[in-house]
Structures are given as C-alpha cells and as structure tokens.
Design a protein around this motif. Structure first.
Motif, short mmCIF file in Angstrom:
data_model
loop_
_atom_site.label_atom_id
_atom_site.label_comp_id
_atom_site.label_asym_id
_atom_site.label_seq_id
_atom_site.Cartn_x
_atom_site.Cartn_y
_atom_site.Cartn_z
N GLU A 365 0.87 -1.17 0.00
CA GLU A 365 0.00 0.00 0.00
C GLU A 365 0.91 1.22 0.00
O GLU A 365 1.29 1.74 1.04
CB GLU A 365 -0.92 -0.01 1.21
N VAL A 366 1.28 1.66 -1.20
CA VAL A 366 2.33 2.65 -1.36
C VAL A 366 1.78 4.06 -1.21
O VAL A 366 0.68 4.37 -1.70
CB VAL A 366 3.01 2.49 -2.74
N GLU A 367 2.56 4.89 -0.52
CA GLU A 367 2.30 6.32 -0.45
C GLU A 367 3.62 7.03 -0.20
O GLU A 367 4.57 6.45 0.33
CB GLU A 367 1.29 6.64 0.64
N ALA A 368 3.70 8.28 -0.60
CA ALA A 368 4.92 9.06 -0.43
C ALA A 368 5.13 9.36 1.05
O ALA A 368 4.29 9.99 1.70
CB ALA A 368 4.84 10.36 -1.23
N THR A 369 6.27 8.91 1.57
CA THR A 369 6.55 9.02 3.00
C THR A 369 8.00 9.38 3.20
O THR A 369 8.88 8.94 2.44
CB THR A 369 6.24 7.68 3.70
N PRO A 403 10.05 12.84 0.50
CA PRO A 403 9.15 11.68 0.44
C PRO A 403 9.57 10.68 -0.63
O PRO A 403 10.00 11.05 -1.72
CB PRO A 403 7.78 12.32 0.13
N ASP A 405 8.20 6.79 -2.33
CA ASP A 405 7.09 5.84 -2.40
C ASP A 405 7.44 4.58 -1.60
O ASP A 405 8.44 3.89 -1.91
CB ASP A 405 6.79 5.47 -3.85
N ASP A 407 5.53 1.56 1.54
CA ASP A 407 4.42 1.16 2.40
C ASP A 407 4.80 1.52 3.82
O ASP A 407 5.60 0.82 4.46
CB ASP A 407 4.17 -0.35 2.26
N PRO A 408 4.28 2.61 4.39
CA PRO A 408 4.75 3.06 5.70
C PRO A 408 4.50 2.06 6.82
O PRO A 408 5.31 1.95 7.74
CB PRO A 408 3.98 4.37 5.92
N ARG A 409 3.40 1.30 6.72
CA ARG A 409 3.13 0.33 7.79
C ARG A 409 4.21 -0.74 7.84
O ARG A 409 4.70 -1.09 8.93
CB ARG A 409 1.75 -0.32 7.55
N HIS A 493 9.73 -4.13 -1.43
CA HIS A 493 9.93 -2.76 -1.89
C HIS A 493 10.99 -2.66 -2.99
O HIS A 493 11.25 -1.56 -3.48
CB HIS A 493 10.35 -1.86 -0.72
#
Length: 561
Positions: A365-369, A403, A405, A407-409, A493
């Motif tokens: 579940e990718v998001e810029a982090t 940031p 890309d 999955d932060p979790r 990743h």
C-alpha cells in the motif's frame, strides 16, 4: 545504417589484435569443438611438417648422391678412354701429330663425359720434349678452388670432387659439381683434367618433389580437419545438447528432456539424464506439494486459532484486570497468562504474514513518506523501552527527508523490529540510528555496540526462529520471525536489508529502499560497515547540527536526538 555500423565494428575488431585475441580466448574457453579441432590441426600440421621436412632432406641427399655418383662415373670413363687413346697413339716427335692426338683426346673427354664444361692444365712435364698446351671450355681456373687442385696433384691416381656454383648465360648461377683427375700424356707429362656437371635438373626435380610434398601435406591437413570436424560434430552435438538441456533444467524448466538416438554410450547418457530429470521433477513436485500443504496448514491453523485465542485473550484480560483481588501467587499467574496470550497473538500474526509471503499474496500500500520522519517516530516510541534497558537512543539524519514511495506500515514494522533487537542485544550501550539518501535510494542504519556475532552466525540472522545463542531468553517477547518478515518487506519494496556484525564490537543493520519504486543502482547511502567506534559515540556530549537534504522540510535543523 545498422549493417554499416556492424561492419565497422567487425573491422575495428579485426584491426585490434587484442580484441581478436580476446575473442579467440573466449571461443577457446567455451567451445570444446573448437578447442579439439584446433589441437588436432596443430598437432597434425606439426607432424606433417616434420615428415615433409625429413622426406625433403632425404630426397635431396639421395638426388645429390645419385647425381654425384653419375658424375664421378662419367668423368672416370671419359678420362679412362682419353688415357687409352693417348697410350695407343704413335705420334713420335711429330708435333702436329701430338697436337692432333691431344685434340682427339679432348673430343673423347667431351663426348664421353656428357659435359661441355671441361678444362685441362699441365701439372708435371717430362724431359725437354714438346708438351701440348692446356685447354679451357666454359670452365676457367678461377672457378676451381686451391683445395681441389691440391688434392688432384697429391693423389694422381684418384678422383677428387667439389660442389661449386656454375654461371649461366643469363648471368645467374646454378648448383654444380666439378670432378678432377690426372691424365698422362706420353712423352709430355701429366695434366689435371676438370669436368663440371650442371645440377639444375636435380634442383628442378627437388623443387617439384618438395612442392608435391607440401601440397600433399596441406591437402592432408584439410582432409583431416574435415574428418575431425565431422567426427567431432557427431560426438559433440549430443554433448552440446546435454549441456544446453542441463542449463535449462537448472534454470527451472523441469519438463526438458534429451532426445535418445541409437543404443551407444551417448544414448545411454541421454536415457540416464532423462531418468535423472524425471526423478528431480518428481521430487521437486513432491516438495512443492509438501510446501504448499505446509503453508496451507500454517495458514489454516493460524486462522483457526484466531477465534479461540480471541476468547482466551478476552478472558485473560478480564482476569488480569481483576488480579488485585487475588492472592499474590494467583495475581502473578494472571499477569503471566495475559503476557503470554499477547505473545501468542503476536506469533499468530507473524505466522499469518509469513504464510502470505510464502503464498505470494502480499501487496504493498504505497504512499509518499519521509523515511527520516518514520525513523523519528519509531525512536520516540521505543525510548521508554530503551530507558528500561538503560540504553541511550541517538539519531543522525543528514538526509532522507524527501518523500519516497513506500508502504509506511511495513517500513515502520521493519524499523521497530531492528531498533527493538538493538535495544535487547545492545548490552546497555548507545544505539545510533542513521538516515541518509542519495539520488538513487534512501537508507537507514541501526547500529548497536553489544556483543555482536561471528560472521557464520550473521549469515543466519534472517532465518526463521534462529538465534545466535539459544541459551539467551528474549526479554521483549520476540517471536523469532521478525527479521525474516523484515527481509521480506525490504525485498517487496525492491530494496535490501543487510547486516554487519563483529564479535565484541557490535552489529549494524542497513535497510536500503530505491527511489521511485525501481531497482537499486549504486551504493547505499548508509555504509554497511560502520566507521565510528564506541569511543567516538561516547565523546559526543552536545547536539550536532547536521546537513539536511535540499528538499528537506523547513522545520528546524536535525541533529543527534
């Protein structure tokens, strides 16, 4: 245009001897057929060359000896007939008759010797009588060596010969042989007679024989090369097929097989290889089925245990909440029950996660982090745990704020696992968390100064349920699957999770993630083998303001936390 470029590349390769030699060396290493044919042709050519040279030398010697014997025989016969003519002649003191007899003897010499190169020179004269003059016919005294003339004079009754170069009418020279012998003229004295023989015909014969030998040798080498290529092709083709089939089998194509032709040794090899491939395919199929059954079993058991475990957890929490009403022994038992049920639930969660990895059903579940912000969160969350172990957490973040890309979790879970392990095994020494980045990747390193591990133990840290020291107990409730799951998260990743450890020095874990979700290229921003020592860390007593990324947030400078 493409053809022109290819031609230019080929011309460049042929013009550069080093590239040509490298290409040959590569073919020599990789092609058994080329190597065998090259060795066969080299040894065959060497053998034929030696044979041709020896035969040419033998033929040349035989030709020369036969031509020399023929020359000696003709010269001896000519001198003998001329001597008979002179001995039988009755010239008396008449000079004209002596000269006529002498000319007749010269004609006999020329006719019988089969050569027009004859010369005669007075050697010793008898008395005061008339002595005919010497004669020269296409053979001058300058062409005769002193050694030859001396031997003829010293041994009057024997022949002497010598090889010489005879001039031709066109100015060239040819090989020849000159024979010398004495001829006695009655009432006059002795004369040295020399007869030269041209060996040009022998040279032509020798050249013809040598040319024939070389042509035959080259033809034989070509024939042997063709025969070797045909034989090697019939033998090496099945071997090449076996090598290619073995490579495909090793690459995972379990259905590939060798064709069986005939009943010879190669056919036996093909049948044996096919039988081996059938056995490997069967065993791998059984193992895959067993692994699938095992994965399904773990997954099913984990799912099935969730429901009773939930009930047990609720009961354990209720009992633990009322433990103050129990006696000390029962209260301690309730507390232990609550702790172990929590650990059991964590173990089931990890087992379910491992089963998802084994089944290949994990998705990001990718998001810029910002990796640096994630690291700060984890460090702050685990400070109380570090305080219970009297361990100081320090963070160095010269980069990693922009940031990326991810999955932060899952990255939080990896960082929590790495920092937690460092706290547990850090032996109360400081722990340094380093975050940095470059144009290709972002990375975080977790460095402790604990006991460390041997290199052979460090190679197993990502194995499931593995511990470097089985006698040591886990103090923070680990399941033994954390590092294995962390490695799976890193690979998911497209990144890496590596470990460096040295016994008595400490351990360093480095998580590297690519920018943009691509493959890693170039070195990690955080080196795997740390450069600082425990003394360097202990000497830092004040915060240090470090360089930030150009695109870092404007809120405050980052330093040692």
């Amino acid at each position: 245009m493409i053809a022109t470029n290819a031609t230019r590349v080929q011309v460049a390769i042929w013009r550069d001897p080093r590239q040509w030699a490298d290409a040959l060396a590569t073919i020599w290493r990789r092609s058994m057929r080329f190597r065998t044919i090259a060795i066969t042709l080299l040894l065959t050519s060497l053998a034929i060359f030696i044979t041709c040279v020896i035969m040419a030398l033998v033929i040349r010697n035989d030709l020369f000896e036969s031509r020399k014997d023929e020359a000696l025989h003709n010269a001896r016969a000519a001198v003998s007939q001329a001597q008979t003519l002179l001995d039988s002649g009755q010239s008396g003191d008449d000079r004209s008759k002596k000269l006529a007899l002498w000319r007749e003897a010269q004609n006999v010499l020329a006719r019988t010797a089969s050569s027009n190169r004859i010369a005669g020179f007075p050697a010793t004269l008898d008395g005061d009588g008339f002595a005919p003059p010497g004669f020269v016919n296409k053979l001058s005294s300058e062409q005769l060596s002193n050694e030859l003339r001396t031997r003829v004079i010293k041994v009057p009754g024997r022949q002497a010969w010598q090889s010489i170069a005879l001039p031709q009418d066109d100015g060239t020279t040819t090989a020849g042989i000159v024979v010398g012998q004495q001829l006695v003229v009655p009432d006059a004295g002795s004369y040295d007679v020399y007869i030269a023989y041209d060996l040009a015909d022998a040279d032509e014969t020798l050249i013809f024989v040598q040319r024939t030998l070389w042509l035959a040798g080259i033809s034989l080498v070509a024939i042997l090369a063709a025969i070797s290529w045909l034989v090697l092709r019939s033998v090496s083709t099945p071997i090449i097929e076996a090598a290619e089939t073995s490579a495909r089998l090793a690459a995972g194509d379990l259905e590939v097989r060798l064709p069986v032709r005939g009943e010879d040794e190669l056919a036996t090899l093909a049948r044996s290889f096919n039988a081996m491939a059938d056995s490997i395919e069967s065993q791998i199929g059984e193992l895959a089925e067993l692994s699938l059954v095992q994965q399904r079993f773990v997954s099913d058991v984990s799912h099935e245990l969730r429901t009773p475990l939930t009930t047990i957890r609720l009961a354990a929490e209720m009992i633990n909440d009322n433990r103050d009403e129990f006696d000390p022994t029962t209260a301690r038992t309730a507390e232990l029950l609550h702790t172990q049920v929590q650990r059991f639930e964590t173990l089931l969660t990890d087992l379910l996660e491992i089963s998802r990895y084994d089944a290949g059903s994990v998705q990001l579940e990718v998001e810029a982090t910002s990796l640096a912000q994630l690291a700060e969160e984890i460090v702050e969350q685990l400070r109380p745990l570090a305080a219970t172990h009297e361990t100081e957490l320090r963070m160095v973040a010269p980069g990693g704020y922009s940031p990326v890309d991810m999955d932060p979790r899952r990255v939080r879970r990896v960082l929590r696992n790495l920092v937690g392990n460092a706290i547990e095994h850090g032996e109360g020494q400081p722990i340094v968390v380093t975050v940095d980045s470059n144009q290709h990747a972002v990375a975080i390193g977790v460095r402790d100064f604990g006991l460390g591990m041997r290199s052979e133990d460090a190679a197993h840290v990502f194995d499931r349920f593995w511990r470097a020291d089985p006698s040591r107990k886990r103090t923070i409730g680990g399941t033994g699957l954390g590092l294995s799951i962390a490695l799976g998260d890193a690979k998911l990743h497209g990144g890496t999770l590596a470990v460096w450890s040295e016994l008595g020095v400490g351990t360093n874990f480095v998580l590297t993630l690519p920018r943009g979700g691509g493959d890693l290229s170039g070195p990690s921003p955080v080196p795997l083998e740390p450069q600082e020592s425990i003394l360097d860390i202990a000497n830092v007593t004040e915060p240090i303001v470090l360089r930030r990324d150009d695109d870092a947030p404007s809120a405050g400078s980052r330093g040692l936390s």
